[in-house]
Motif scaffolding. Structure first.
Motif, short mmCIF file in Angstrom:
data_model
loop_
_atom_site.label_atom_id
_atom_site.label_comp_id
_atom_site.label_asym_id
_atom_site.label_seq_id
_atom_site.Cartn_x
_atom_site.Cartn_y
_atom_site.Cartn_z
N ILE A 162 0.84 -1.21 0.00
CA ILE A 162 0.00 0.00 0.00
C ILE A 162 0.87 1.25 0.00
O ILE A 162 0.57 2.23 -0.70
CB ILE A 162 -0.95 0.00 1.21
CG1 ILE A 162 -1.88 -1.21 1.16
CG2 ILE A 162 -1.80 1.28 1.24
CD1 ILE A 162 -2.70 -1.41 2.42
N SER A 165 2.19 1.83 -3.45
CA SER A 165 1.11 2.29 -4.32
C SER A 165 0.82 3.77 -4.13
O SER A 165 0.63 4.52 -5.10
CB SER A 165 -0.15 1.46 -4.06
OG SER A 165 -1.25 1.94 -4.82
N GLU A 166 0.79 4.21 -2.88
CA GLU A 166 0.52 5.62 -2.59
C GLU A 166 1.64 6.52 -3.11
O GLU A 166 1.39 7.65 -3.53
CB GLU A 166 0.35 5.84 -1.09
CG GLU A 166 -0.91 5.23 -0.50
CD GLU A 166 -2.18 5.98 -0.92
OE1 GLU A 166 -2.07 7.14 -1.40
OE2 GLU A 166 -3.27 5.41 -0.76
N PRO A 170 0.18 8.92 -6.69
CA PRO A 170 -0.37 9.83 -5.68
C PRO A 170 -1.83 10.16 -5.94
O PRO A 170 -2.25 10.36 -7.08
CB PRO A 170 0.51 11.08 -5.83
CG PRO A 170 1.75 10.63 -6.52
CD PRO A 170 1.31 9.51 -7.42
N ARG A 171 -2.59 10.18 -4.87
CA ARG A 171 -4.01 10.54 -4.93
C ARG A 171 -4.27 11.59 -3.87
O ARG A 171 -3.40 11.91 -3.05
CB ARG A 171 -4.88 9.30 -4.69
CG ARG A 171 -4.65 8.18 -5.69
CD ARG A 171 -5.14 6.84 -5.14
NE ARG A 171 -6.53 6.91 -4.70
CZ ARG A 171 -7.07 6.02 -3.87
NH1 ARG A 171 -6.32 5.03 -3.38
NH2 ARG A 171 -8.33 6.11 -3.53
N SER A 174 -2.75 11.42 -0.21
CA SER A 174 -1.64 10.47 -0.19
C SER A 174 -0.59 10.82 0.86
O SER A 174 -0.04 9.92 1.52
CB SER A 174 -0.98 10.36 -1.56
OG SER A 174 -1.73 9.54 -2.43
N SER A 175 -0.28 12.11 1.03
CA SER A 175 0.74 12.48 2.01
C SER A 175 0.32 12.08 3.42
O SER A 175 1.14 11.61 4.21
CB SER A 175 1.03 13.97 1.95
OG SER A 175 -0.13 14.73 2.24
N MET A 177 -1.83 9.59 4.11
CA MET A 177 -1.82 8.14 4.13
C MET A 177 -0.40 7.60 4.29
O MET A 177 -0.16 6.65 5.06
CB MET A 177 -2.44 7.59 2.84
CG MET A 177 -3.93 7.82 2.72
SD MET A 177 -4.87 6.85 3.92
CE MET A 177 -4.58 5.20 3.30
N ILE A 178 0.55 8.20 3.59
CA ILE A 178 1.94 7.73 3.68
C ILE A 178 2.46 7.88 5.10
O ILE A 178 3.13 6.99 5.63
CB ILE A 178 2.82 8.50 2.68
CG1 ILE A 178 2.49 8.05 1.24
CG2 ILE A 178 4.31 8.28 2.97
CD1 ILE A 178 3.10 8.92 0.17
#
Length: 323
Positions: A162, A165-166, A170-171, A174-175, A177-178
């Motif tokens: 994951i 993938s992030e 990037p979505r 994303s920052s 989530m990372i």
């Protein structure tokens, strides 16, 4: 396990990706020690920067200070809790690029080529409350976690996939989530070490792995302010006082009372750094009814009185405690 959860939470760790690139051999990158890395990233002086290197594809050699190099293979993540400078390379150690130049100037290596060679995700776990934390102090200087799934670590494998993938696609969000994924990855790597690792000699993890001593540690962490005694802990473990004390020291290298006192002082430092409680309130929270006794204990542990210590923590330019 209360002891594991408490000490992990007390680290106050976050994660940051600093590099996501592919390198074609020969290549070499030098990463500075923890103090220089902290300065490079402009972190608070009490924070600890712990580098990690996740191999998405290929492999590389890792040489820590003057130790022999080891191979970090595809799907593995090297986490350097020891804070020593190290060299990452493949085929040659000559003309190593400085990590500081790469992340500060976005320097492109002559041997960097998208989509080929060794694909790396590198960054740091920032531990804002590592000092005095028994979990952090017991971690190996180099921990290699398997994110490939080959060794059965499905959670680590999922987190690695994951995370990649992030970064690759990037979505929105994303920052965020990372950052959360890295926090979970670090926690899971430490948990996997507890469950599957081996530590030689007295070590906090060995104490936690022992059913009786681990149970006593959980009791200590359930309420650190409670007036617990060695007989109390021994009864909880189902052992005589003398046998329990000897086994505790064998596993952890310190006496039960010394461990309790050290954990109380680590908690006190954490509360003082957060700045929301008075010194008297902090003293009560960690089991001291007498403020002078708390001041003496804190000074023995940290080198200065709690009020002065808090002032220094609030001042990033403070260099030490002149008391």
């Amino acid at each position: 396990m209360k002891a594991f959860d408490d000490t992990l939470n007390a680290l106050r760790h976050v994660g940051q990706v600093l590099l996501s690139e592919s390198y074609t051999a020969p290549w070499a990158i030098h990463i500075p020690d923890a103090d220089k890395l902290r300065q490079l990233l402009a972190l608070d002086r009490r924070a600890r920067a712990v580098p990690f290197h996740f191999v998405r594809r290929g492999s590389f050699h890792l040489r820590v200070s003057d130790r022999d190099a080891i191979m970090i293979n595809e799907g593995e993540t090297a986490i350097l809790f020891g804070g020593k400078d190290h060299l990452m390379y493949e085929r040659s150690t000559l003309n190593a690029a400085e990590f500081s130049d790469i992340i500060k100037d976005h320097q492109r290596s002559a041997n960097q080529e998208a989509g080929s060679g060794t694909e790396l995700i590198c960054g740091v776990f920032v531990m804002t409350q590592a000092n005095g934390n028994p979990m952090f102090e017991a971690l190996p200087s180099l921990l290699v976690a398997d994110l490939s799934g080959k060794s059965g670590g499905r959670t680590l494998c999922a987190l690695g996939n994951i995370l990649a993938s992030e970064i690759e696609t990037p979505r929105m969000g994303s920052s965020y989530m990372i950052g959360r994924l890295l926090q979970m990855l670090c926690a899971e790597a430490i948990r996997a070490h507890l469950e599957n690792g081996q530590d030689h000699g007295p070590n906090w993890f060995n104490g936690l792995r022992d059913r009786k001593i681990g149970g006593a540690l959980n009791l200590i962490h359930t309420d650190p302010a409670a007036p617990v005694t060695v007989p109390d802990l021994a009864r909880h473990a189902g052992m005589s006082g003398s046998r329990f004390a000897a086994r505790f020291r064998e596993k952890l290298g310190v006496s039960p009372i010394r461990y309790l006192a050290s954990w109380r002082m680590a908690l006190a430092a954490q509360h003082l750094a957060e700045g929301e409680k008075t010194v008297s309130q902090v003293a009560e929270m960690v089991g001291y009814e007498s403020l002078p006794a708390f001041n003496r204990a804190f000074r023995r542990a940290h080198g200065c009185p709690p009020g002065a210590w808090r002032t220094l923590q609030a001042d990033k330019l403070g260099q030490g405690c002149a008391f």
